[in-house]
Design a protein around this motif. Structure first.
Motif: not given
Length: 297
Positions: A18, A89-91, A150-151, A154, A158-160, A162-163
């Motif tokens: 995160d 997407l990530l802080r 990806e971070a 983005p 990208s969110e999916a 990274i997860r």
């Protein structure tokens, strides 16, 4: 299923990624202590960092399995420029330092309750894995690069991505650690000792079997005395203790799936439901019925 995959399946670990950091030296990153079952980790994707007298370089991963407070830095922390944050997407955490840059991805491994033993107890206070220039860490190195890409930039999905990538991080990390470490403790020590592979595999695949010391020694082609000595050296526990740990971990997963306590006890080798209830409560602090009814975490 291979023994490591089987062991990891008994102890679910959720991965959160995160925070993305970019610091110019001098910089400092302080991390407060985390609750039991939460293990902060840091991926050094570019540059260097120092912590507790050791230097981390590009491709290194450091984990604090027991949540200890820690500090990462470069240069004199007293001279570090203030940090600032930005959503994304990530802080994002950064500073205005004009020295060499360090990029870090930060997150947490979150362990499900394991009764105070098992997987989490087998991990050291600080776990460091090196990937640069190491053929045994090639898959892990590729994963770090994909997470960073990806971070950093983005795009759609990208969110999916990274997860999903992060979900594989713990298993790859542990596999690489086992291959690199000179000695490893607890359950991992048994996995790392090739002469005990047949015995631990038997416990994992057939926990309901009434394993005796002689059975396990025969599977490992050793005398009972030699097997017991080697097992205790590797695991710092007796075969009976480890078998009980694995049985209770398997029982917890079956209870999570909604199976009744009586059936679960039989599935992990207990003919008496009362005996199973006592063993489970010793490990988890509550009986199997209360464990199954608990609120989902």
């Amino acid at each position: 299923m291979d023994p490591l995959s089987h062991l990891l399946s008994l102890y679910p670990v959720r991965t959160a990624l995160d925070v993305r950091c970019r610091f110019g030296a001098p910089w400092v990153l302080d991390h407060e202590g985390a609750p039991h079952g939460v293990a902060p980790y840091h991926l050094i994707v570019r540059g260097e960092a120092q912590t507790d007298g050791q230097t981390l370089q590009t491709g290194d991963i450091i984990v604090f399995p027991h949540g200890h407070a820690h500090r990462l830095h470069i240069g004199d922390p007293a001279q570090a420029s203030p940090t600032h944050s930005a959503p994304g997407l990530l802080r994002f955490e950064g500073n205005d330092g004009d020295g060499p840059q360090t990029d870090i991805l930060c997150g947490e491994f979150r362990f499900d309750a394991d009764g105070g033993g098992g997987l989490l107890a087998a991990l050291p206070d600080v776990l460091v894995v090196r990937t640069a220039g190491r053929p045994d860490a090639q898959s892990l190195r590729h994963l770090l690069r994909m997470l960073h890409e990806e971070a950093e930039t983005p795009r759609g999905g990208s969110e999916a991505i990274i997860r999903q990538l992060a979900s594989a991080l713990f298993a790859l990390l542990i596999r690489t650690w086992l291959e690199q470490a000179l000695t490893v403790p607890g359950l991992f020590g048994v996995l790392a000792e090739r002469r005990l592979q047949a015995a631990i595999n038997g416990m994992l695949t057939a926990p309901e079997k009434p394993w005796t010391l002689e059975d396990l020694a025969d599977a490992s082609h050793m005398s009972r005395a030699t097997f017991a000595r080697l097992f205790k050296q590797a695991a710092n526990a007796t075969p009976a203790d480890v078998l009980t740990q694995l049985r209770m971990a398997r029982a917890a997963r079956l209870l999570d799936a909604g199976q009744p306590a009586g059936a679960v006890g039989e599935a992990v080798g207990y003919q008496s439901e009362a005996a199973f209830n006592r063993a489970f409560k010793r490990q988890y602090g509550v009986g199997p019925g209360a464990y199954r009814r608990r609120a989902p975490e």
